[in-house]
Design a protein around this motif. Sequence first.
Motif, mmCIF file in Angstrom:
data_model
loop_
_atom_site.group_PDB
_atom_site.id
_atom_site.type_symbol
_atom_site.label_atom_id
_atom_site.label_comp_id
_atom_site.label_asym_id
_atom_site.label_seq_id
_atom_site.Cartn_x
_atom_site.Cartn_y
_atom_site.Cartn_z
ATOM 1 N N PRO A 196 148.589 58.748 -20.873
ATOM 2 C CA PRO A 196 147.989 59.961 -21.984
ATOM 3 C C PRO A 196 147.555 61.062 -20.990
ATOM 4 O O PRO A 196 147.657 62.298 -21.642
ATOM 5 C CB PRO A 196 146.621 59.196 -22.613
ATOM 6 N N LEU A 197 146.868 60.835 -19.846
ATOM 7 C CA LEU A 197 146.524 62.181 -19.259
ATOM 8 C C LEU A 197 147.592 62.118 -18.046
ATOM 9 O O LEU A 197 147.237 61.278 -17.018
ATOM 10 C CB LEU A 197 144.901 61.877 -18.664
ATOM 11 N N LEU A 200 145.792 64.137 -12.649
ATOM 12 C CA LEU A 200 144.501 64.069 -12.012
ATOM 13 C C LEU A 200 144.327 65.324 -11.494
ATOM 14 O O LEU A 200 145.134 65.896 -10.865
ATOM 15 C CB LEU A 200 144.290 63.103 -11.162
ATOM 16 N N ARG A 207 141.582 67.632 -8.684
ATOM 17 C CA ARG A 207 140.550 67.542 -7.836
ATOM 18 C C ARG A 207 140.325 68.656 -7.008
ATOM 19 O O ARG A 207 141.418 69.662 -7.328
ATOM 20 C CB ARG A 207 140.851 66.396 -6.786
ATOM 21 N N PRO A 264 146.598 54.999 -14.548
ATOM 22 C CA PRO A 264 146.751 55.574 -15.874
ATOM 23 C C PRO A 264 145.176 55.871 -16.056
ATOM 24 O O PRO A 264 144.789 56.809 -17.053
ATOM 25 C CB PRO A 264 147.160 54.320 -16.649
ATOM 26 N N PHE A 265 144.069 55.250 -15.523
ATOM 27 C CA PHE A 265 142.583 55.667 -15.716
ATOM 28 C C PHE A 265 142.136 56.364 -14.591
ATOM 29 O O PHE A 265 140.789 56.440 -14.359
ATOM 30 C CB PHE A 265 142.063 54.428 -16.143
ATOM 31 N N GLY A 266 142.893 56.849 -13.585
ATOM 32 C CA GLY A 266 142.363 57.739 -12.559
ATOM 33 C C GLY A 266 142.105 56.764 -11.438
ATOM 34 O O GLY A 266 142.071 55.519 -11.433
ATOM 35 N N GLU A 267 141.325 57.199 -10.319
ATOM 36 C CA GLU A 267 140.895 56.621 -9.187
ATOM 37 C C GLU A 267 139.669 57.136 -8.569
ATOM 38 O O GLU A 267 139.383 58.195 -8.614
ATOM 39 C CB GLU A 267 141.835 56.208 -8.191
ATOM 40 N N HIS A 286 135.241 59.472 -9.967
ATOM 41 C CA HIS A 286 135.264 60.092 -11.211
ATOM 42 C C HIS A 286 136.580 59.290 -12.328
ATOM 43 O O HIS A 286 137.100 59.994 -12.984
ATOM 44 C CB HIS A 286 135.731 61.725 -11.124
ATOM 45 N N ASN A 287 136.867 58.126 -11.891
ATOM 46 C CA ASN A 287 137.692 57.488 -12.723
ATOM 47 C C ASN A 287 137.186 57.229 -14.133
ATOM 48 O O ASN A 287 136.069 57.536 -14.365
ATOM 49 C CB ASN A 287 138.265 56.020 -12.131
ATOM 50 N N CYS A 288 138.275 56.759 -15.148
ATOM 51 C CA CYS A 288 137.711 56.770 -16.609
ATOM 52 C C CYS A 288 136.637 56.003 -16.753
ATOM 53 O O CYS A 288 136.517 54.817 -16.658
ATOM 54 C CB CYS A 288 139.013 56.319 -17.361
ATOM 55 N N ILE A 289 135.500 56.598 -17.391
ATOM 56 C CA ILE A 289 134.275 55.767 -17.651
ATOM 57 C C ILE A 289 134.606 54.927 -18.956
ATOM 58 O O ILE A 289 133.893 53.969 -19.281
ATOM 59 C CB ILE A 289 133.280 56.730 -18.046
ATOM 60 N N GLY A 290 135.677 55.275 -19.869
ATOM 61 C CA GLY A 290 136.099 54.694 -20.955
ATOM 62 C C GLY A 290 137.030 53.665 -20.903
ATOM 63 O O GLY A 290 137.454 53.161 -21.980
ATOM 64 N N PHE A 294 136.386 50.316 -22.927
ATOM 65 C CA PHE A 294 136.329 50.614 -24.384
ATOM 66 C C PHE A 294 138.014 51.042 -25.014
ATOM 67 O O PHE A 294 138.261 50.716 -26.112
ATOM 68 C CB PHE A 294 135.500 51.651 -24.647
HETATM 69 C C1 HEM Z 1 143.713 54.483 -23.114
HETATM 70 C C2 HEM Z 1 142.566 55.365 -23.196
HETATM 71 C C3 HEM Z 1 142.124 56.389 -22.158
HETATM 72 C C4 HEM Z 1 142.822 56.594 -20.909
HETATM 73 C C5 HEM Z 1 144.239 56.329 -20.647
HETATM 74 C C6 HEM Z 1 142.070 57.457 -20.195
HETATM 75 C C7 HEM Z 1 142.031 57.877 -18.867
HETATM 76 C C8 HEM Z 1 141.559 59.063 -18.251
HETATM 77 C C9 HEM Z 1 141.853 59.454 -16.915
HETATM 78 C C10 HEM Z 1 143.112 59.403 -16.320
HETATM 79 C C11 HEM Z 1 140.838 60.080 -16.772
HETATM 80 C C12 HEM Z 1 140.813 60.932 -15.308
HETATM 81 C C13 HEM Z 1 140.030 59.948 -13.985
HETATM 82 C C14 HEM Z 1 140.242 60.812 -12.842
HETATM 83 O O1 HEM Z 1 140.169 62.007 -12.468
HETATM 84 O O2 HEM Z 1 140.275 59.939 -11.752
HETATM 85 C C15 HEM Z 1 139.772 59.773 -17.442
HETATM 86 C C16 HEM Z 1 138.257 60.472 -17.247
HETATM 87 C C17 HEM Z 1 137.214 60.414 -18.254
HETATM 88 N N1 HEM Z 1 137.565 59.700 -19.562
HETATM 89 FE FE1 HEM Z 1 139.284 58.372 -20.032
HETATM 90 N N2 HEM Z 1 140.910 57.491 -21.017
HETATM 91 C C18 HEM Z 1 140.907 56.721 -21.962
HETATM 92 C C19 HEM Z 1 139.747 56.625 -22.878
HETATM 93 C C20 HEM Z 1 138.500 57.040 -22.628
HETATM 94 C C21 HEM Z 1 137.643 56.794 -23.646
HETATM 95 C C22 HEM Z 1 137.656 55.837 -24.648
HETATM 96 C C23 HEM Z 1 136.292 57.499 -23.311
HETATM 97 C C24 HEM Z 1 135.114 57.357 -23.851
HETATM 98 C C25 HEM Z 1 134.470 56.709 -24.745
HETATM 99 C C26 HEM Z 1 136.659 58.116 -22.008
HETATM 100 C C27 HEM Z 1 135.742 58.925 -21.398
HETATM 101 C C28 HEM Z 1 136.138 59.427 -19.856
HETATM 102 C C29 HEM Z 1 135.308 60.216 -19.395
HETATM 103 C C30 HEM Z 1 133.993 60.763 -19.615
HETATM 104 C C31 HEM Z 1 136.253 60.785 -18.196
HETATM 105 C C32 HEM Z 1 135.561 61.697 -17.041
HETATM 106 C C33 HEM Z 1 134.936 60.809 -16.028
HETATM 107 C C34 HEM Z 1 134.402 61.592 -14.815
HETATM 108 O O3 HEM Z 1 134.714 62.800 -14.618
HETATM 109 O O4 HEM Z 1 133.444 61.224 -14.170
HETATM 110 N N3 HEM Z 1 138.085 57.923 -21.639
HETATM 111 N N4 HEM Z 1 140.329 59.024 -18.469
#
Ligand code: HEM
Length: 167
Positions: free
Chosen positions: A32-33, A36, A38, A99-102, A105-109, A112
Amino acid sequence: MKATKGAPTYEDVFGLPYLNMVVSETLRKYPPLPLLDRVCIQEYQLPGTDVVLEKNTPVFISLLGLHRDPNYFPEPDRYDPERFSEDNKRHLKPYTYLPFGEGPHNCIGMRFGLMAVKTALVHMLAEFEVKPCKDTPVPLVLSTRSSVLATVSGIPLEFVRSKAHAA
Ligand code: HEM
């Protein structure tokens, strides 16, 4: 699911290995994203090259590129949940599937998000058979105008109520 009157619990949803494989493969082919981002905080020479990133250089890492690189995922356009079976996923090269980064600053959610997607699928597939229809674009055409992964025309599908749930 007796104790919860048919509603799946957290353990039920996370205890379905094939559902996990399907979600993992979907996040590989369609992260979905797709990028990344930096910023380089100190001068850094890319190992094995003479390329030097200067301090403050923005760095974009293409997840779509990594996830569809045939060196890491053979036949990358083939949708194949078996890539994520217990046996096969052990052979994934580190940092090629993100898919959720690394890092910090990886994905906090992540948990969930995975829980929401899997719970929705469990409920949907318990009641409906979902099929492609005449308007479903095959292959999907990705939009070049969106910063998150999106298709040009949505993903129209046909939902048929399963016999057990038909009125
Ligand atoms: C399938 C669902 C999701 C995907 C694929 C996804 C993916 C990602 C990715 C790729 C990043 C960037 C990580 C990086 O730069 O290393 C990210 C960051 C983040 N995501 Fe998600 N995410 C999902 C759901 C969620 C949900 C449900 C929440 C909150 C309830 C959330 C909150 C965040 C936040 C706050 C960040 C920034 C973290 C930071 O910069 O420290 N994400 N997500």
